[in-house]
Scaffold this motif. Structure first.
Motif, PDB file in Angstrom:
ATOM      1  N   THR A 163      -5.934  12.393  -2.072  1.00 29.86           N
ATOM      2  CA  THR A 163      -7.180  13.006  -2.536  1.00 29.86           C
ATOM      3  C   THR A 163      -8.278  12.892  -1.493  1.00 29.86           C
ATOM      4  O   THR A 163      -9.031  13.847  -1.247  1.00 29.86           O
ATOM      5  CB  THR A 163      -7.637  12.347  -3.849  1.00 29.86           C
ATOM      6  OG1 THR A 163      -6.622  12.516  -4.851  1.00 29.86           O
ATOM      7  CG2 THR A 163      -8.940  12.953  -4.336  1.00 29.86           C
TER       8      THR A 163
ATOM      9  N   GLN B  59      -1.776   8.363  -4.051  1.00 28.80           N
ATOM     10  CA  GLN B  59      -2.451   9.503  -4.675  1.00 28.80           C
ATOM     11  C   GLN B  59      -3.925   9.533  -4.273  1.00 28.80           C
ATOM     12  O   GLN B  59      -4.476  10.606  -3.965  1.00 28.80           O
ATOM     13  CB  GLN B  59      -2.316   9.422  -6.186  1.00 28.80           C
ATOM     14  CG  GLN B  59      -2.875  10.629  -6.916  1.00 28.80           C
ATOM     15  CD  GLN B  59      -2.641  10.547  -8.418  1.00 28.80           C
ATOM     16  OE1 GLN B  59      -2.414   9.475  -8.960  1.00 28.80           O
ATOM     17  NE2 GLN B  59      -2.705  11.685  -9.086  1.00 28.80           N
ATOM     18  N   ALA B  60      -4.567   8.366  -4.260  1.00 29.80           N
ATOM     19  CA  ALA B  60      -5.964   8.305  -3.856  1.00 29.80           C
ATOM     20  C   ALA B  60      -6.134   8.659  -2.383  1.00 29.80           C
ATOM     21  O   ALA B  60      -7.104   9.329  -1.993  1.00 29.80           O
ATOM     22  CB  ALA B  60      -6.521   6.901  -4.131  1.00 29.80           C
TER      23      ALA B  60
ATOM     24  N   ALA C 158      -6.850  11.554 -11.832  1.00 29.44           N
ATOM     25  CA  ALA C 158      -5.918  12.022 -10.808  1.00 29.44           C
ATOM     26  C   ALA C 158      -6.620  12.363  -9.504  1.00 29.44           C
ATOM     27  O   ALA C 158      -5.963  12.496  -8.464  1.00 29.44           O
ATOM     28  CB  ALA C 158      -5.154  13.244 -11.316  1.00 29.44           C
TER      29      ALA C 158
ATOM     30  N   ASN D  98     -11.127   3.603  -5.313  1.00 29.37           N
ATOM     31  CA  ASN D  98     -10.114   2.630  -5.700  1.00 29.37           C
ATOM     32  C   ASN D  98     -10.304   1.295  -4.987  1.00 29.37           C
ATOM     33  O   ASN D  98     -10.059   0.230  -5.557  1.00 29.37           O
ATOM     34  CB  ASN D  98      -8.721   3.187  -5.411  1.00 29.37           C
ATOM     35  CG  ASN D  98      -8.282   4.203  -6.448  1.00 29.37           C
ATOM     36  OD1 ASN D  98      -9.087   4.677  -7.257  1.00 29.37           O
ATOM     37  ND2 ASN D  98      -7.011   4.582  -6.426  1.00 29.37           N
TER      38      ASN D  98
ATOM     39  N   TYR E 237       0.827  -1.205   0.000  1.00 27.75           N
ATOM     40  CA  TYR E 237       0.000   0.000   0.000  1.00 27.75           C
ATOM     41  C   TYR E 237       0.867   1.263   0.000  1.00 27.75           C
ATOM     42  O   TYR E 237       0.666   2.170  -0.819  1.00 27.75           O
ATOM     43  CB  TYR E 237      -0.925  -0.025   1.216  1.00 27.75           C
ATOM     44  CG  TYR E 237      -1.582   1.294   1.531  1.00 27.75           C
ATOM     45  CD1 TYR E 237      -2.485   1.875   0.648  1.00 27.75           C
ATOM     46  CD2 TYR E 237      -1.292   1.966   2.713  1.00 27.75           C
ATOM     47  CE1 TYR E 237      -3.073   3.095   0.934  1.00 27.75           C
ATOM     48  CE2 TYR E 237      -1.887   3.173   3.008  1.00 27.75           C
ATOM     49  CZ  TYR E 237      -2.778   3.743   2.118  1.00 27.75           C
ATOM     50  OH  TYR E 237      -3.355   4.942   2.412  1.00 27.75           O
TER      51      TYR E 237
ATOM     52  N   SER F 253      -9.156  10.504  -8.089  1.00 26.33           N
ATOM     53  CA  SER F 253      -9.899   9.338  -7.622  1.00 26.33           C
ATOM     54  C   SER F 253      -9.698   9.181  -6.123  1.00 26.33           C
ATOM     55  O   SER F 253      -8.578   9.298  -5.617  1.00 26.33           O
ATOM     56  CB  SER F 253      -9.417   8.076  -8.345  1.00 26.33           C
ATOM     57  OG  SER F 253     -10.134   6.941  -7.908  1.00 26.33           O
TER      58      SER F 253
ATOM     59  N   ASN G 112     -14.705  14.499 -12.030  1.00 25.88           N
ATOM     60  CA  ASN G 112     -13.301  14.148 -11.800  1.00 25.88           C
ATOM     61  C   ASN G 112     -12.468  15.340 -11.311  1.00 25.88           C
ATOM     62  O   ASN G 112     -11.265  15.407 -11.539  1.00 25.88           O
ATOM     63  CB  ASN G 112     -12.649  13.571 -13.061  1.00 25.88           C
ATOM     64  CG  ASN G 112     -13.304  12.286 -13.513  1.00 25.88           C
ATOM     65  OD1 ASN G 112     -14.019  11.638 -12.754  1.00 25.88           O
ATOM     66  ND2 ASN G 112     -13.072  11.901 -14.756  1.00 25.88           N
TER      67      ASN G 112
ATOM     68  N   SER H 154       2.783   1.996  -3.278  1.00 29.01           N
ATOM     69  CA  SER H 154       1.986   2.102  -4.498  1.00 29.01           C
ATOM     70  C   SER H 154       1.624   3.559  -4.750  1.00 29.01           C
ATOM     71  O   SER H 154       0.961   4.207  -3.918  1.00 29.01           O
ATOM     72  CB  SER H 154       0.711   1.258  -4.379  1.00 29.01           C
ATOM     73  OG  SER H 154      -0.140   1.477  -5.476  1.00 29.01           O
ATOM     74  N   SER H 155       2.046   4.090  -5.878  1.00 32.76           N
ATOM     75  CA  SER H 155       1.718   5.485  -6.223  1.00 32.76           C
ATOM     76  C   SER H 155       0.222   5.716  -6.384  1.00 32.76           C
ATOM     77  O   SER H 155      -0.306   6.734  -5.893  1.00 32.76           O
ATOM     78  CB  SER H 155       2.466   5.891  -7.492  1.00 32.76           C
ATOM     79  OG  SER H 155       3.866   5.851  -7.285  1.00 32.76           O
ATOM     80  N   PRO H 156      -0.521   4.823  -7.083  1.00 30.34           N
ATOM     81  CA  PRO H 156      -1.980   5.050  -7.188  1.00 30.34           C
ATOM     82  C   PRO H 156      -2.681   5.082  -5.841  1.00 30.34           C
ATOM     83  O   PRO H 156      -3.559   5.927  -5.609  1.00 30.34           O
ATOM     84  CB  PRO H 156      -2.451   3.878  -8.057  1.00 30.34           C
ATOM     85  CG  PRO H 156      -1.254   3.467  -8.845  1.00 30.34           C
ATOM     86  CD  PRO H 156      -0.094   3.680  -7.925  1.00 30.34           C
ATOM     87  N   TRP H 157      -2.298   4.178  -4.928  1.00 24.74           N
ATOM     88  CA  TRP H 157      -2.932   4.166  -3.614  1.00 24.74           C
ATOM     89  C   TRP H 157      -2.594   5.429  -2.837  1.00 24.74           C
ATOM     90  O   TRP H 157      -3.444   6.018  -2.166  1.00 24.74           O
ATOM     91  CB  TRP H 157      -2.510   2.934  -2.815  1.00 24.74           C
ATOM     92  CG  TRP H 157      -3.176   1.656  -3.209  1.00 24.74           C
ATOM     93  CD1 TRP H 157      -2.580   0.527  -3.665  1.00 24.74           C
ATOM     94  CD2 TRP H 157      -4.578   1.362  -3.173  1.00 24.74           C
ATOM     95  NE1 TRP H 157      -3.506  -0.458  -3.919  1.00 24.74           N
ATOM     96  CE2 TRP H 157      -4.743   0.035  -3.617  1.00 24.74           C
ATOM     97  CE3 TRP H 157      -5.713   2.089  -2.811  1.00 24.74           C
ATOM     98  CZ2 TRP H 157      -5.989  -0.571  -3.715  1.00 24.74           C
ATOM     99  CZ3 TRP H 157      -6.962   1.487  -2.907  1.00 24.74           C
ATOM    100  CH2 TRP H 157      -7.094   0.171  -3.347  1.00 24.74           C
TER     101      TRP H 157
END
Length: 294
Positions: A99, A95-96, A247, A254, A87, A249, A163, A90-93
């Protein structure tokens, strides 16, 4: 007579065994009525069962997050921190998560003052027609969220807010304001408005009297409303599925997509962190919101 002697004998035995304080507590009145704690044991047991029913499913997720398996399993056969590492790396996690925190914080900044001012205005107003406004303000809690999400999505498409962080904050504020309104209104009902009237009679303006006299006494309700605003945004998923993405999200969006596409134990690690964050915020609200004893 025999039963009374037996009861007294049991009490003496309990005192001899070190259970004296517990036995004396059982015989104390539980309220202004003369109902003893002993007579309410069944109610305490029922409350304990309800609490277990509500808490245990959440607590089960915590050991699952420390599993070394590729799939969700309980109890874990091997223990590992791999899913927490997955976790945080992870860049997506990440970033989310950012946010979600930004949306929650901004939602709190928007919903708390608006909900507090709305509650105060409706409470002090003597216009009966404003009761309809109060009902309208709590409508988002009555209407199914999926219907609100569809309507908000169509409006956002025309406004270009899909978004976007602004769109997420506005949508979540719509759900959070009614919660702040109800919490603060409940606190105002237990507040003596004559104190504010005295301040105004001594020359203070209404805003100054509210800030210096009323607000400190309903502080706990305001802090609670702010916490609920943040958690409403942080935990919300249905609106996020419609208005967030790319970007911007959110974390819950997720998580929903991850559960739909594959069973990833990273979800258990994230859920544990969310439980921890919620518990810390609740503890902080209790610490900072309660009035200080003199």
């Amino acid at each position: 007579m025999g039963r009374e002697l037996t009861r007294r004998g049991d009490e003496r035995a309990a005192v001899a065994a070190g259970w004296g304080p517990a036995m004396s507590w059982l015989d104390e009145p539980a309220s202004d009525t003369q109902v003893r704690h002993r007579d309410r044991l069944w109610l305490y047991a029922l409350a304990g069962v309800v609490m277990l029913f509500l808490i245990v499913p959440t607590l089960i997720v915590i050991p699952m997050s420390f599993s070394a398996s590729q799939y969700l399993e309980f109890p874990p056969r091997q223990w590992s921190l791999r899913w927490y590492a997955n976790y945080f790396n992870s860049s997506p996690w990440m970033q989310a998560t950012g946010t979600s925190f930004k949306a929650g914080f901004l939602t709190m900044l928007v919903a708390t003052p608006l909900g507090t001012l709305a509650a105060y205005g409706l409470f002090v107003s003597r216009v009966r027609a404003l009761r309809a406004v109060s009902v309208m303000l709590i409508t988002p809690l009555i209407v199914p969220v999926i219907l609100i999400a569809i309507a908000v999505f169509y409006v956002y498409v025309k406004l270009g807010l899909v978004n976007s962080l602004t769109g997420i904050v506005l949508a979540h504020s719509m759900l959070a304001i009614p919660l702040v309104l109800m919490v603060v209104t409940s606190a105002l009902k237990g507040y003596d408005m004559n104190q504010e009237m005295v301040a105004r009679s001594l020359g203070a303006s209404r805003p100054r009297a509210f800030l210096l006299v009323t607000l400190p006494q309903i502080r706990f309700a305001v802090v609670t409303g702010a916490l609920l605003s943040f958690l409403t945004s942080f935990d919300e998923v249905i609106l996020a599925l419609f208005v967030s993405g790319g970007a911007n999200s959110t974390l819950t969006r997720n998580m929903f997509n991850a559960l739909r596409d594959q069973i990833d134990p990273t979800i258990a690690a994230i859920s544990t962190i969310m439980v921890l964050v919620t518990s810390i915020l609740l503890a902080l609200s209790q610490f900072f919101g309660q009035p200080k004893s003199r």
